[in-house]
Design a protein around this motif. Sequence first.
Motif, PDB file in Angstrom:
ATOM      1  N   VAL A   1     -40.689 -15.216  33.314  1.00 49.71           N
ATOM      2  CA  VAL A   1     -40.215 -15.446  31.945  1.00 49.71           C
ATOM      3  C   VAL A   1     -40.599 -14.274  31.046  1.00 49.71           C
ATOM      4  N   HIS A   2     -41.824 -13.800  31.191  1.00 48.83           N
ATOM      5  CA  HIS A   2     -42.269 -12.652  30.395  1.00 48.83           C
ATOM      6  C   HIS A   2     -41.424 -11.420  30.718  1.00 48.83           C
ATOM      7  N   GLY A   3     -41.006 -11.288  31.949  1.00 50.54           N
ATOM      8  CA  GLY A   3     -40.156 -10.168  32.357  1.00 50.54           C
ATOM      9  C   GLY A   3     -38.823 -10.151  31.629  1.00 50.54           C
ATOM     10  N   VAL A   4     -38.246 -11.328  31.404  1.00 49.55           N
ATOM     11  CA  VAL A   4     -36.978 -11.412  30.669  1.00 49.55           C
ATOM     12  C   VAL A   4     -37.170 -10.885  29.243  1.00 49.55           C
ATOM     13  N   TYR A   5     -38.209 -11.340  28.587  1.00 47.19           N
ATOM     14  CA  TYR A   5     -38.461 -10.893  27.209  1.00 47.19           C
ATOM     15  C   TYR A   5     -38.841  -9.423  27.150  1.00 47.19           C
ATOM     16  N   THR A   6     -39.597  -8.963  28.123  1.00 45.64           N
ATOM     17  CA  THR A   6     -39.969  -7.547  28.162  1.00 45.64           C
ATOM     18  C   THR A   6     -38.745  -6.668  28.353  1.00 45.64           C
ATOM     19  N   ALA A   7     -37.876  -7.055  29.265  1.00 44.78           N
ATOM     20  CA  ALA A   7     -36.662  -6.274  29.509  1.00 44.78           C
ATOM     21  C   ALA A   7     -35.789  -6.208  28.258  1.00 44.78           C
ATOM     22  N   THR A   8     -35.654  -7.324  27.569  1.00 45.58           N
ATOM     23  CA  THR A   8     -34.852  -7.356  26.344  1.00 45.58           C
ATOM     24  C   THR A   8     -35.480  -6.480  25.254  1.00 45.58           C
ATOM     25  N   TYR A   9     -36.782  -6.565  25.105  1.00 47.76           N
ATOM     26  CA  TYR A   9     -37.501  -5.760  24.114  1.00 47.76           C
ATOM     27  C   TYR A   9     -37.355  -4.272  24.417  1.00 47.76           C
ATOM     28  N   LEU A  10     -37.506  -3.907  25.690  1.00 49.31           N
ATOM     29  CA  LEU A  10     -37.365  -2.502  26.071  1.00 49.31           C
ATOM     30  C   LEU A  10     -35.948  -1.995  25.827  1.00 49.31           C
ATOM     31  N   ALA A  11     -34.956  -2.821  26.103  1.00 52.85           N
ATOM     32  CA  ALA A  11     -33.562  -2.422  25.855  1.00 52.85           C
ATOM     33  C   ALA A  11     -33.337  -2.187  24.364  1.00 52.85           C
ATOM     34  N   ALA A  12     -33.878  -3.058  23.536  1.00 50.09           N
ATOM     35  CA  ALA A  12     -33.712  -2.901  22.089  1.00 50.09           C
ATOM     36  C   ALA A  12     -34.380  -1.618  21.602  1.00 50.09           C
ATOM     37  N   ASN A  13     -35.593  -1.375  22.059  1.00 48.94           N
ATOM     38  CA  ASN A  13     -36.301  -0.169  21.613  1.00 48.94           C
ATOM     39  C   ASN A  13     -35.662   1.106  22.147  1.00 48.94           C
ATOM     40  N   TRP A  14     -35.205   1.082  23.378  1.00 45.18           N
ATOM     41  CA  TRP A  14     -34.537   2.253  23.945  1.00 45.18           C
ATOM     42  C   TRP A  14     -33.262   2.552  23.165  1.00 45.18           C
ATOM     43  N   THR A  15     -32.508   1.510  22.858  1.00 44.24           N
ATOM     44  CA  THR A  15     -31.272   1.694  22.091  1.00 44.24           C
ATOM     45  C   THR A  15     -31.573   2.248  20.695  1.00 44.24           C
TER      46      THR A  15
ATOM     47  N   GLU B   1     -31.223   6.642  17.042  1.00 47.47           N
ATOM     48  CA  GLU B   1     -31.921   7.456  16.041  1.00 47.47           C
ATOM     49  C   GLU B   1     -31.833   8.942  16.387  1.00 47.47           C
ATOM     50  N   ALA B   2     -31.972   9.280  17.660  1.00 50.66           N
ATOM     51  CA  ALA B   2     -31.903  10.680  18.084  1.00 50.66           C
ATOM     52  C   ALA B   2     -30.509  11.265  17.889  1.00 50.66           C
ATOM     53  N   SER B   3     -29.492  10.397  18.002  1.00 54.66           N
ATOM     54  CA  SER B   3     -28.120  10.890  17.844  1.00 54.66           C
ATOM     55  C   SER B   3     -27.561  10.600  16.450  1.00 54.66           C
ATOM     56  N   SER B   4     -28.415  10.164  15.536  1.00 55.51           N
ATOM     57  CA  SER B   4     -28.036   9.884  14.139  1.00 55.51           C
ATOM     58  C   SER B   4     -26.850   8.925  14.041  1.00 55.51           C
ATOM     59  N   ARG B   5     -26.915   7.845  14.799  1.00 58.96           N
ATOM     60  CA  ARG B   5     -25.850   6.832  14.771  1.00 58.96           C
ATOM     61  C   ARG B   5     -26.436   5.481  14.378  1.00 58.96           C
ATOM     62  N   SER B   6     -25.574   4.605  13.942  1.00 60.61           N
ATOM     63  CA  SER B   6     -25.994   3.245  13.620  1.00 60.61           C
ATOM     64  C   SER B   6     -26.380   2.519  14.914  1.00 60.61           C
ATOM     65  N   ASN B   7     -27.386   1.688  14.849  1.00 58.07           N
ATOM     66  CA  ASN B   7     -27.848   1.012  16.053  1.00 58.07           C
ATOM     67  C   ASN B   7     -27.358  -0.435  16.155  1.00 58.07           C
ATOM     68  N   LYS B   8     -26.627  -0.921  15.177  1.00 53.68           N
ATOM     69  CA  LYS B   8     -26.291  -2.341  15.133  1.00 53.68           C
ATOM     70  C   LYS B   8     -25.475  -2.811  16.338  1.00 53.68           C
ATOM     71  N   ILE B   9     -24.340  -2.238  16.571  1.00 52.01           N
ATOM     72  CA  ILE B   9     -23.481  -2.674  17.681  1.00 52.01           C
ATOM     73  C   ILE B   9     -24.072  -2.269  19.040  1.00 52.01           C
ATOM     74  N   PRO B  10     -24.539  -1.036  19.209  1.00 49.63           N
ATOM     75  CA  PRO B  10     -25.152  -0.692  20.500  1.00 49.63           C
ATOM     76  C   PRO B  10     -26.369  -1.559  20.843  1.00 49.63           C
ATOM     77  N   LYS B  11     -27.174  -1.884  19.838  1.00 51.45           N
ATOM     78  CA  LYS B  11     -28.358  -2.713  20.081  1.00 51.45           C
ATOM     79  C   LYS B  11     -27.943  -4.126  20.494  1.00 51.45           C
ATOM     80  N   LEU B  12     -26.952  -4.671  19.823  1.00 50.66           N
ATOM     81  CA  LEU B  12     -26.445  -5.989  20.181  1.00 50.66           C
ATOM     82  C   LEU B  12     -25.903  -5.988  21.611  1.00 50.66           C
ATOM     83  N   ALA B  13     -25.122  -4.977  21.942  1.00 51.95           N
ATOM     84  CA  ALA B  13     -24.525  -4.904  23.276  1.00 51.95           C
ATOM     85  C   ALA B  13     -25.588  -4.727  24.363  1.00 51.95           C
ATOM     86  N   SER B  14     -26.514  -3.812  24.152  1.00 53.24           N
ATOM     87  CA  SER B  14     -27.507  -3.543  25.194  1.00 53.24           C
ATOM     88  C   SER B  14     -28.447  -4.726  25.401  1.00 53.24           C
ATOM     89  N   THR B  15     -28.900  -5.331  24.324  1.00 57.61           N
ATOM     90  CA  THR B  15     -29.816  -6.465  24.489  1.00 57.61           C
ATOM     91  C   THR B  15     -29.104  -7.678  25.077  1.00 57.61           C
TER      92      THR B  15
END
Length: 80
Positions: free
Chosen positions: A24-38, A43-57
């Motif tokens: 169970v902790h793995g599911v939450y960790t994976a989701t958290y890591l996806a959000a932070n990576w996105t 941020e590095a590419s100066s783009r909005s994170n709203k849609i990519p963050k939603l899609a990746s998580t």
Amino acid sequence: MRTALVKLLTTPHKFLTSREYFVVHGVYTATYLAANWTDSVCEASSRSNKIPKLASTTLVNLGAAASKDRIFGIWFSGKP
């Protein structure tokens, strides 16, 4: 649920090292890591994170939750 709560309160080290907790902790960790990576990539590419963050998580969480359910199904199905 009551059994898990009693286990958590009386023997937290056993609860926190159980295989069920790790899955169970793995599911939450994976989701958290996806959000932070996105966030970092956007941020590095100066783009909005709203849609990519939603899609990746969403994709990561769906995959991780399906894997968790499969693992729990194998463990708790009662079949050898």
